[in-house]
Write a protein that holds these residues in place. Structure first.
Motif, short mmCIF file in Angstrom:
data_model
loop_
_atom_site.label_atom_id
_atom_site.label_comp_id
_atom_site.label_asym_id
_atom_site.label_seq_id
_atom_site.Cartn_x
_atom_site.Cartn_y
_atom_site.Cartn_z
N ASP A 110 0.85 -1.20 0.00
CA ASP A 110 0.00 0.00 0.00
C ASP A 110 0.88 1.25 0.00
OD1 ASP A 110 -2.24 -1.65 0.19
OD2 ASP A 110 -2.13 -1.66 2.39
N TYR A 111 0.54 2.22 -0.84
CA TYR A 111 1.37 3.41 -0.96
C TYR A 111 1.21 4.35 0.23
CZ TYR A 111 2.63 2.07 -5.69
OH TYR A 111 3.13 1.39 -6.77
N ILE A 112 -0.01 4.48 0.72
CA ILE A 112 -0.26 5.38 1.85
C ILE A 112 -0.94 4.57 2.94
CG2 ILE A 112 -1.33 7.52 2.62
CD1 ILE A 112 -1.38 8.44 -0.28
N SER A 113 -0.17 4.17 3.94
CA SER A 113 -0.70 3.36 5.02
C SER A 113 0.16 3.55 6.27
CB SER A 113 -0.72 1.88 4.61
OG SER A 113 -1.25 1.08 5.64
N PRO A 114 0.07 4.73 6.92
CA PRO A 114 0.93 5.01 8.08
C PRO A 114 0.78 3.95 9.17
CG PRO A 114 -0.27 6.97 7.38
CD PRO A 114 -0.85 5.82 6.64
N GLU A 115 1.92 3.44 9.64
CA GLU A 115 1.90 2.38 10.65
C GLU A 115 2.62 2.79 11.93
OE1 GLU A 115 3.57 -1.04 8.84
OE2 GLU A 115 1.79 -1.49 7.63
N LYS A 116 3.80 3.39 11.79
CA LYS A 116 4.61 3.78 12.94
C LYS A 116 4.72 5.29 13.03
CE LYS A 116 5.59 -0.47 14.10
NZ LYS A 116 5.07 -1.07 15.36
N PRO A 117 4.83 5.85 14.25
CA PRO A 117 4.95 7.30 14.39
C PRO A 117 6.21 7.83 13.71
CG PRO A 117 4.46 6.25 16.49
CD PRO A 117 4.78 5.15 15.55
N ALA A 118 6.07 9.01 13.14
CA ALA A 118 7.20 9.72 12.54
C ALA A 118 7.15 11.17 13.01
CB ALA A 118 7.14 9.65 11.01
N GLN A 124 12.64 11.33 11.79
CA GLN A 124 13.01 9.98 12.17
C GLN A 124 11.76 9.14 12.45
OE1 GLN A 124 15.41 10.90 15.73
NE2 GLN A 124 13.88 9.81 16.94
N SER A 125 11.90 7.84 12.25
CA SER A 125 10.78 6.94 12.44
C SER A 125 11.31 5.50 12.50
CB SER A 125 9.77 7.08 11.30
OG SER A 125 8.63 6.26 11.51
N ARG A 126 10.41 4.59 12.75
CA ARG A 126 10.71 3.17 12.66
C ARG A 126 9.90 2.58 11.52
NH1 ARG A 126 10.81 -0.96 17.65
NH2 ARG A 126 12.91 -0.07 17.70
N LEU A 127 10.60 2.02 10.54
CA LEU A 127 9.91 1.32 9.46
C LEU A 127 9.73 -0.13 9.85
CD1 LEU A 127 11.82 2.66 6.31
CD2 LEU A 127 9.65 3.47 7.26
N SER A 128 8.56 -0.67 9.58
CA SER A 128 8.32 -2.08 9.85
C SER A 128 7.29 -2.60 8.86
CB SER A 128 7.82 -2.29 11.29
OG SER A 128 6.52 -1.76 11.46
N SER A 129 7.37 -3.90 8.60
CA SER A 129 6.39 -4.50 7.70
C SER A 129 6.35 -6.00 7.96
CB SER A 129 6.76 -4.23 6.24
OG SER A 129 5.64 -4.38 5.39
N TYR A 130 5.15 -6.60 7.73
CA TYR A 130 4.92 -8.01 8.02
C TYR A 130 4.26 -8.68 6.82
CZ TYR A 130 5.58 -6.31 12.80
OH TYR A 130 6.10 -5.72 13.92
N ASN A 168 13.15 -1.44 11.32
CA ASN A 168 14.38 -0.69 11.06
C ASN A 168 14.17 0.77 11.45
OD1 ASN A 168 16.93 0.07 10.07
ND2 ASN A 168 16.73 -1.28 8.30
N ASP A 169 15.01 1.30 12.32
CA ASP A 169 14.95 2.70 12.70
C ASP A 169 15.71 3.55 11.69
OD1 ASP A 169 13.47 2.23 15.03
OD2 ASP A 169 15.28 1.72 16.14
N ILE A 170 15.07 4.61 11.20
CA ILE A 170 15.69 5.45 10.18
C ILE A 170 15.75 6.90 10.64
CG2 ILE A 170 14.94 3.94 8.31
CD1 ILE A 170 12.76 6.06 7.68
N LYS A 171 16.74 7.62 10.11
CA LYS A 171 16.91 9.05 10.35
C LYS A 171 17.19 9.72 9.02
CE LYS A 171 18.81 8.30 14.99
NZ LYS A 171 18.63 6.83 14.95
N GLU A 172 16.36 10.69 8.65
CA GLU A 172 16.46 11.32 7.33
C GLU A 172 16.76 12.81 7.44
OE1 GLU A 172 13.44 11.18 3.68
OE2 GLU A 172 13.12 12.92 4.98
#
Length: 234
Positions: free
Chosen positions: A48-56, A77-83, A101-105
């Protein structure tokens, strides 16, 4: 490779500083926050292109060069995750992989307003906008072994942001916006599907020709300050 990314980051920051320095007193500025969510698009989980899951969340700085053009700099920054279990693809559900995966942009680029957005005009201001530029992303390089994700090393990569949004002035010195921004990264190991280390080359899976994408969706709130600029041509 890490040394190259570090050098590129320093060059970008140096360019930004040189660009801003001569005209700081003659422009109007915005500083504020981004609050929303993130989702991942890759070889694990739903697509899905737009499906916010984790806080950013993050910080924004904008330098209004004209009523239609704004230089924008941000850190999010946020945490990316997918199942795989959340996918509608039978093959992924049966595989049942997952990752986090924790990311910082860090991002810099140009925001273009469809309508004039003059923050010194006392009339209500509203406009759709688009943004693009260049992002530098820090993340953990992953690989999948025996169905479990594992960390290889902390790495950096470049991503290209493509953002669309709307914004308006709600009070005299405050601007609120809503935006959706997809990032096309130059990495394919954020989800562990294509490990960068050669020692894990036999663990690759998925579509090895496409890179990882991630999306930030949320609200921006900025406070405006600075002297009224001269937007006339020089």
């Amino acid at each position: 490779m890490h040394a190259i990314f570090e050098l590129m980051k320093r060059i970008v920051f140096a360019f930004i500083f040189l660009l801003m320095a001569p005209s700081l007193e003659a422009q109007i500025h915005e500083i504020g926050v981004f609050m929303g969510g993130s989702n991942f698009i890759g070889d694990i989980g739903p697509t899905d292109y737009i499906s916010p899951e984790k806080p950013a969340f993050g910080l924004l700085y904008k330098w209004n060069r004209s009523p239609r053009h704004t230089w924008r700099f941000s850190y999010i920054q946020s945490r990316l995750s997918s199942y795989d279990a959340d996918s509608d693809m039978t093959s992924r559900v049966e595989r049942d992989f997952r990752f986090k995966n924790d990311i910082k942009e860090f991002c810099a680029g140009l925001e273009f307003d469809f309508f004039e957005f003059d923050l010194h005009d006392s009339n209500p201001q509203f406009t759709p906008y688009v943004f693009t530029g260049l992002s530098y992303l820090r993340y953990e390089s992953l690989y999948i072994k025996d169905g479990e994700y594992k960390t290889d090393a902390s790495r950096g990569t470049i991503a290209v942001p493509m953002i669309v949004g709307v914004k308006g002035r709600v009070f005299e010195n405050f601007v609120i916006g809503f935006e959706v921004g997809a990032r096309n990264s130059f990495a394919d190991d954020i989800d562990g599907s294509k490990p960068r280390s050669s020692k894990y080359s036999d663990l690759k899976f998925g579509n090895l020709t496409s890179k990882d994408w991630y999306v930030f969706t949320g609200f921006t709130l900025t406070y405006t300050f600075g002297e009224k600029p001269c937007f006339c041509s020089e």
